[in-house]
Design an enzyme around this catalytic site. Structure first.
Site, PDB file in Angstrom:
ATOM      1  N   GLY A   1      62.524  11.215  91.821  1.00 51.59           N
ATOM      2  CA  GLY A   1      62.871  10.567  90.555  1.00 51.59           C
ATOM      3  C   GLY A   1      61.646   9.979  89.888  1.00 51.59           C
TER       4      GLY A   1
ATOM      5  N   CYS B   1      70.257  -1.800  83.090  1.00 52.73           N
ATOM      6  CA  CYS B   1      70.848  -2.406  84.292  1.00 52.73           C
ATOM      7  C   CYS B   1      71.982  -3.389  84.046  1.00 52.73           C
ATOM      8  CB  CYS B   1      69.760  -3.122  85.100  1.00 52.73           C
ATOM      9  SG  CYS B   1      68.695  -1.990  86.002  1.00 52.73           S
TER      10      CYS B   1
ATOM     11  N   LYS C   1      75.602  -2.061  83.268  1.00 55.86           N
ATOM     12  CA  LYS C   1      75.989  -1.125  84.335  1.00 55.86           C
ATOM     13  C   LYS C   1      76.222  -1.862  85.654  1.00 55.86           C
ATOM     14  CE  LYS C   1      72.953   1.734  86.264  1.00 55.86           C
ATOM     15  NZ  LYS C   1      72.045   2.868  86.474  1.00 55.86           N
TER      16      LYS C   1
END
EC number: 1.1.1.22
Length: 480
Positions: free
Chosen positions: A8, A272, A275
């Site tokens: 990632g 963030c 979520k």
């Protein structure tokens, strides 16, 4: 040589691995991703993300002990420690839709690690994941291990965009969670020894797996809660004539509370906060704690209320309609010093104004036209899925123009909305802007970055979040 591989190459994986490579010159660090364009950008002079200080770190280490590659399986196979920093988007359908994290990409990564590994590995959760994810990943790895031993660690990131490199250089804490077994403790100590190259030992905290996973969600929930708290007070300040900046300063001098995250604004954004709170809500519901779930839901409800309130204020102030009126939007990123637009309040504000047929002219120094158009056309939560799963050519919103100059954005505009606290917006020539706008000229400051009194002296009608209202605004109240 210890070899680290990170799956990632996004906002977390790229900067974190670059700093590890800088601080640990004897460790080989490879960042892998299946997105060819993203890896090409990491290997170019134009990095795929904007973060102050990142460019210098990458250029110092790249080609020495920091590498970016699309050969995922090769580098995972060779690594001693594998960080997994893949997307954990909110589910858009099925069980837990709109709240639960979608672990599709995490599970896929775990299966691939099990499939290609030829030696024992430490697998580190770097993505924000729901509590007990490590246990699920552990089961996948164990049942597909072919005799290879895996230790799972949780090492959540606590980076703030715009200051990520400084946060990595000088973290408040590094949190490592692992199994409370001899093998688990050994793995914790191995990862601890990496961070110990530059982080004082008393700032490296070790916990069990579940505490580490929950600490990340809890930290973001607490921070978002503070923002929603001060934003709730901002509405009361406007109603009573109090000044939210003065109230927040007074509250923040209490040593038990402290001054951070008490700036009233149009709302919080970023990848963030929302979520993670939704994730927390879902976990609470699944564990039979509806009252706790409802408590955290309220943090998001206040955030949505604040954005809606801002749009209502704009429309009500301008004779209750913005139809065919040009409105300049200054700032689209969710905060200054980043090009990140994930969950930025600007999306909901712009959509609200577009719903009343406004014509928007948008300027942000770091966000491209393609990104803005994509954000204004994607459905909720689609942004967090990999780009190749998103619509290739999102519909262009014809009422929106994106320009690369604040003065162009505001030319002939009826109103200006400041939605990101970029420093340059404090120092614009507002007399020049006023001269080139339609009259009456409005400024709606969603970040409290400008001096309202100076702008009123020029001739503007000014709305600042949580500040005493102009007489004009009192005469045209916003109906929530």
């Amino acid at each position: 040589m210890v070899k680290i591989c990170c799956i990632g190459a996004g906002y977390v994986g790229g900067p974190t691995m670059a700093v590890i490579a800088l601080k640990c010159p004897t460790i080989e660090v490879v960042v892998v991703d299946i997105a060819v364009s993203r890896i090409n950008a990491w290997n170019s002079d134009q990095l795929p993300i904007y973060e102050p200080g990142l460019d210098g770190v990458v250029k110092e280490c790249r080609g020495r002990n920091l590498f970016f590659s699309t050969d995922v399986e090769k580098h995972v196979s060779e690594a001693d420690i594998v960080f997994v920093s893949v997307n954990t988007p909110t589910k858009t359908r099925g069980l837990g839709a709109g709240k639960a994290a979608d672990l599709t990409y995490w599970e896929s990564a775990a299966r691939m690690i099990a499939d290609v590994s030829k030696s024992d590995k430490i697998v580190v959760e770097k993505s924000t994941v729901p509590v007990k994810t490590a246990e699920a990943i552990e089961k996948i790895l164990t049942h597909n291990s072919k005799g290879i031993k895996f230790q799972i660690l949780s090492n959540p990131e606590f980076l703030a965009e715009g200051t990520a490199i400084q946060d990595l250089f000088n973290p408040d804490r590094v949190l490592i969670g692992g199994r409370e077994t001899p093998e688990g403790q050994k793995a914790i100590n191995k990862l601890k020894s990496v961070y110990a190259h530059w982080v004082p030992e008393n700032r490296i905290l070790t916990t069990n797996l579940w505490s580490a996973e929950l600490s990340k969600l809890a930290a973001n929930a607490f921070l978002a809660q503070r923002i929603s708290s001060v934003n709730a007070i901002s509405a009361l300040c406007e109603a009573t004539g109090a000044d939210v900046a003065q109230v927040a300063y007074s509250v923040g001098t209490d040593s038990r509370i402290g001054p951070k995250f008490l700036n009233a604004s149009v709302g919080f954004g970023g990848s963030c906060f929302q979520k993670d709170i939704l994730n927390l809500v879902y976990i609470c519901e699944c564990n039979g704690l509806p009252e706790v779930a409802e408590y955290w839901k309220q943090v998001i409800k206040i955030n949505d209320y604040q954005k809606n309130r801002f749009v209502n204020r704009v429309v009500a102030s301008m004779f209750n309609t913005v139809s065919n009126k040009k409105i300049a939007i200054l700032g689209f990123a969710f905060k200054k010093d980043t090009g990140d637009t994930r969950e930025t309040p600007a999306i909901d504000v712009c959509k609200g104004l577009l719903g009343d047929k406004a014509l928007l002219s948008i300027y942000d120094p770091q966000v491209s036209e393609d990104q803005i158009q994509r954000d204004l056309t994607l459905s909720k939560f689609e942004w967090d899925h990999p780009t190749h799963l998103q619509p290739m050519s999102p519909t262009t919103v014809k009422q929106v123009s994106v320009v690369w100059d604040a003065y162009e954005a505001t030319k002939e505009a009826h109103a200006v909305c400041i939605l990101t606290e970029w420093d340059e917006f404090k120092n614009l020539d507002y007399q020049r802007i006023y001269n080139n706008m339609q009259k009456p000229a409005f400024i709606f400051d969603g970040r409290n970055v400008v001096d309202g009194d100076k702008l009123r002296a020029i001739g503007f009608i000014v709305f600042s979040i949580g500040k005493p209202l102009d007489q004009w605004l009192k005469d045209m109240p916003a109906v929530a």
